[in-house]
Motif scaffolding. Structure first.
Motif, short mmCIF file in Angstrom:
data_model
loop_
_atom_site.label_atom_id
_atom_site.label_comp_id
_atom_site.label_asym_id
_atom_site.label_seq_id
_atom_site.Cartn_x
_atom_site.Cartn_y
_atom_site.Cartn_z
N VAL A 92 -3.71 -11.78 -6.63
CA VAL A 92 -4.41 -13.06 -6.78
C VAL A 92 -3.37 -14.18 -6.71
CG1 VAL A 92 -5.81 -14.52 -8.27
CG2 VAL A 92 -6.24 -12.06 -8.20
N LYS A 93 -3.55 -15.08 -5.76
CA LYS A 93 -2.64 -16.24 -5.59
C LYS A 93 -1.18 -15.80 -5.50
CE LYS A 93 -5.83 -19.23 -8.12
NZ LYS A 93 -6.05 -20.06 -9.34
N GLY A 94 -0.96 -14.74 -4.75
CA GLY A 94 0.39 -14.25 -4.53
C GLY A 94 0.97 -13.42 -5.65
N LYS A 95 0.22 -13.20 -6.72
CA LYS A 95 0.71 -12.45 -7.87
C LYS A 95 -0.03 -11.12 -7.98
CE LYS A 95 1.13 -12.71 -12.93
NZ LYS A 95 0.84 -13.53 -14.14
N VAL A 96 0.73 -10.04 -8.11
CA VAL A 96 0.13 -8.71 -8.26
C VAL A 96 -0.34 -8.54 -9.70
CG1 VAL A 96 0.48 -6.23 -8.09
CG2 VAL A 96 1.63 -7.75 -6.47
N ILE A 97 -1.65 -8.31 -9.86
CA ILE A 97 -2.20 -8.13 -11.21
C ILE A 97 -2.52 -6.67 -11.52
CG2 ILE A 97 -3.17 -10.46 -11.21
CD1 ILE A 97 -5.96 -9.10 -10.80
N GLY A 98 -2.39 -5.80 -10.51
CA GLY A 98 -2.70 -4.39 -10.76
C GLY A 98 -2.74 -3.59 -9.47
N ALA A 99 -3.36 -2.42 -9.56
CA ALA A 99 -3.49 -1.53 -8.41
C ALA A 99 -4.86 -0.87 -8.41
CB ALA A 99 -2.40 -0.47 -8.43
N MET A 100 -5.37 -0.60 -7.22
CA MET A 100 -6.63 0.13 -7.06
C MET A 100 -6.32 1.41 -6.29
SD MET A 100 -10.24 -1.28 -5.49
CE MET A 100 -9.70 -1.39 -3.78
N VAL A 101 -6.77 2.54 -6.80
CA VAL A 101 -6.36 3.83 -6.26
C VAL A 101 -7.56 4.74 -6.06
CG1 VAL A 101 -4.99 5.91 -6.69
CG2 VAL A 101 -4.10 3.66 -7.37
N THR A 102 -7.56 5.47 -4.95
CA THR A 102 -8.50 6.56 -4.76
C THR A 102 -7.70 7.76 -4.29
OG1 THR A 102 -10.56 7.27 -3.71
CG2 THR A 102 -9.05 5.97 -2.35
N GLN A 103 -8.15 8.95 -4.66
CA GLN A 103 -7.41 10.15 -4.30
C GLN A 103 -8.37 11.32 -4.10
OE1 GLN A 103 -4.65 10.89 -7.56
NE2 GLN A 103 -6.13 10.21 -9.06
N ASN A 104 -7.91 12.31 -3.35
CA ASN A 104 -8.71 13.51 -3.11
C ASN A 104 -7.84 14.72 -3.42
OD1 ASN A 104 -9.86 15.81 -1.28
ND2 ASN A 104 -11.48 14.27 -1.40
N TYR A 105 -8.42 15.70 -4.10
CA TYR A 105 -7.64 16.84 -4.56
C TYR A 105 -7.65 18.03 -3.61
CZ TYR A 105 -7.49 14.24 -8.91
OH TYR A 105 -7.27 13.26 -9.85
N GLN A 106 -8.53 18.00 -2.58
CA GLN A 106 -8.62 19.13 -1.66
C GLN A 106 -8.22 18.78 -0.23
OE1 GLN A 106 -11.56 18.51 -3.72
NE2 GLN A 106 -10.61 19.87 -5.22
N ASP A 107 -8.63 17.61 0.26
CA ASP A 107 -8.48 17.26 1.67
C ASP A 107 -7.35 16.25 1.87
OD1 ASP A 107 -8.76 16.65 4.32
OD2 ASP A 107 -10.91 16.24 4.23
N PHE B 278 -8.42 10.44 4.17
CA PHE B 278 -8.20 9.00 4.37
C PHE B 278 -7.28 8.78 5.56
CE2 PHE B 278 -8.39 9.31 -0.43
CZ PHE B 278 -9.75 9.05 -0.49
N GLY B 279 -7.80 8.07 6.57
CA GLY B 279 -6.99 7.72 7.72
C GLY B 279 -6.71 6.25 7.74
N PRO C 71 -2.03 16.34 -9.69
CA PRO C 71 -1.52 15.92 -8.38
C PRO C 71 -2.62 16.01 -7.32
CG PRO C 71 0.01 17.42 -9.45
CD PRO C 71 -1.24 17.44 -10.27
N ALA C 72 -2.67 15.01 -6.44
CA ALA C 72 -3.73 14.94 -5.43
C ALA C 72 -3.23 15.40 -4.07
CB ALA C 72 -4.23 13.51 -5.32
N MET D 40 0.83 -1.19 0.00
CA MET D 40 0.00 0.00 0.00
C MET D 40 0.87 1.25 0.00
SD MET D 40 -2.45 1.45 3.05
CE MET D 40 -3.47 -0.02 3.13
N VAL D 41 0.40 2.28 -0.72
CA VAL D 41 1.05 3.59 -0.68
C VAL D 41 -0.01 4.63 -0.33
CG1 VAL D 41 2.20 5.40 -2.02
CG2 VAL D 41 2.86 3.01 -2.35
N ILE D 42 0.23 5.41 0.70
CA ILE D 42 -0.65 6.53 1.03
C ILE D 42 0.25 7.75 1.21
CG2 ILE D 42 -0.68 5.90 3.49
CD1 ILE D 42 -3.55 7.12 3.55
N THR D 43 0.00 8.79 0.44
CA THR D 43 0.93 9.92 0.41
C THR D 43 0.20 11.22 0.11
OG1 THR D 43 2.90 10.78 -0.71
CG2 THR D 43 1.44 9.40 -2.01
N ASN D 44 0.66 12.31 0.74
CA ASN D 44 0.05 13.62 0.48
C ASN D 44 0.81 14.33 -0.63
OD1 ASN D 44 2.37 14.87 1.64
ND2 ASN D 44 1.43 14.74 3.69
N ARG D 45 0.34 15.52 -0.99
CA ARG D 45 0.92 16.23 -2.14
C ARG D 45 2.39 16.57 -1.90
NH1 ARG D 45 -2.79 20.01 -2.86
NH2 ARG D 45 -3.82 19.03 -4.63
#
Length: 223
Positions: free
Chosen positions: A98-113, A117-118, A87-88, A64-69
């Motif tokens: 899936v079965k130990g293999k990374v098939i992609g990434a799922m991302v959500t971001q906010n441009y003001q606040d 996300f805590g 930039p967010a 996981m990556v969680i990072t501010n601007r």
């Protein structure tokens, strides 16, 4: 779309995307993007193993990556990269595994606040990613099965054409017609090689630009 709708009931996913990784081509594509600032899904990350994008970071670290601007700007200054899209204020990405293999990434971001996300939201997003990855993998398997079945049906049609048509021209037309279900055969030809004469002829040609007569035109490439 249904994944995004379900997540919207429990957390802010106003700006959300899914990236899928092709390990053979080393590219990341983005089949679904929901953005409030106009960023679209018409982009691809090539050479992702050497890319400085945050999506690549999530996929190739499997974390996981969680990072501010401010952190993002410092990261891109350090790595010499740049953000894809706007930039967010806060960016949260989790790997799809899936079965130990990374098939992609799922991302959500906010441009003001930058505090939207805590720890709680990060845990929810991460736990949901497991089910999302399984759903994507299952859908891919279903699509591959459908594609395989289409190929088998096409081969059967071609085999049937070979055994049932009365002449070669009808057989050539039937072969092209059969292939239409799985390929673009708008411009299509069949070539026949005569080894003794060292002649290559085209007994069947369909071409929207050169406009050959597919019933009569023979092209001789031996000269």
């Amino acid at each position: 779309a249904s994944i995004h709708k379900s997540l919207s009931r429990i957390m802010d996913v106003s700006n959300f995307f899914i990236g899928l990784y092709d390990s053979q081509k080393d590219i990341i594509t983005f089949p679904f993007v929901h953005s409030t600032v106009g960023d679209t899904d018409n982009f691809v990350i090539k050479n992702s193993k050497t890319s400085n994008s945050l999506s690549s970071r999530v996929i190739h670290t499997g974390k996981m990556v969680i990072t501010n601007r401010e952190e993002q700007e410092a990261y891109y200054r350090k790595t010499g990269g740049q953000a894809l899209g706007t930039p967010a204020a806060l960016w949260l990405g989790v790997p799809l595994i899936v079965k130990g293999k990374v098939i992609g990434a799922m991302v959500t971001q906010n441009y003001q606040d930058s505090k939207i996300f805590g720890e709680k939201e990060a845990e929810i997003f991460s736990s949901v990613s497991d089910q999302v990855a399984i759903a994507i993998d299952r859908k891919r398997s279903e699509e591959e099965l459908v594609h395989t079945e289409q190929n088998i049906r096409t081969l059967f049609k071609i085999s049937n054409a070979v055994n049932t048509t009365d002449n070669l021209q009808d057989m050539y037309r039937s072969i092209r017609k059969s292939l239409e279900g799985i390929l673009d055969v708008t411009n299509f030809y069949i070539s026949i090689y005569d080894k003794k004469k060292d002649v290559l002829t085209l007994p069947y040609v369909v071409d929207v630009k050169d406009n050959y007569d597919s019933n009569e035109q023979y092209l001789d490439f031996s000269k």
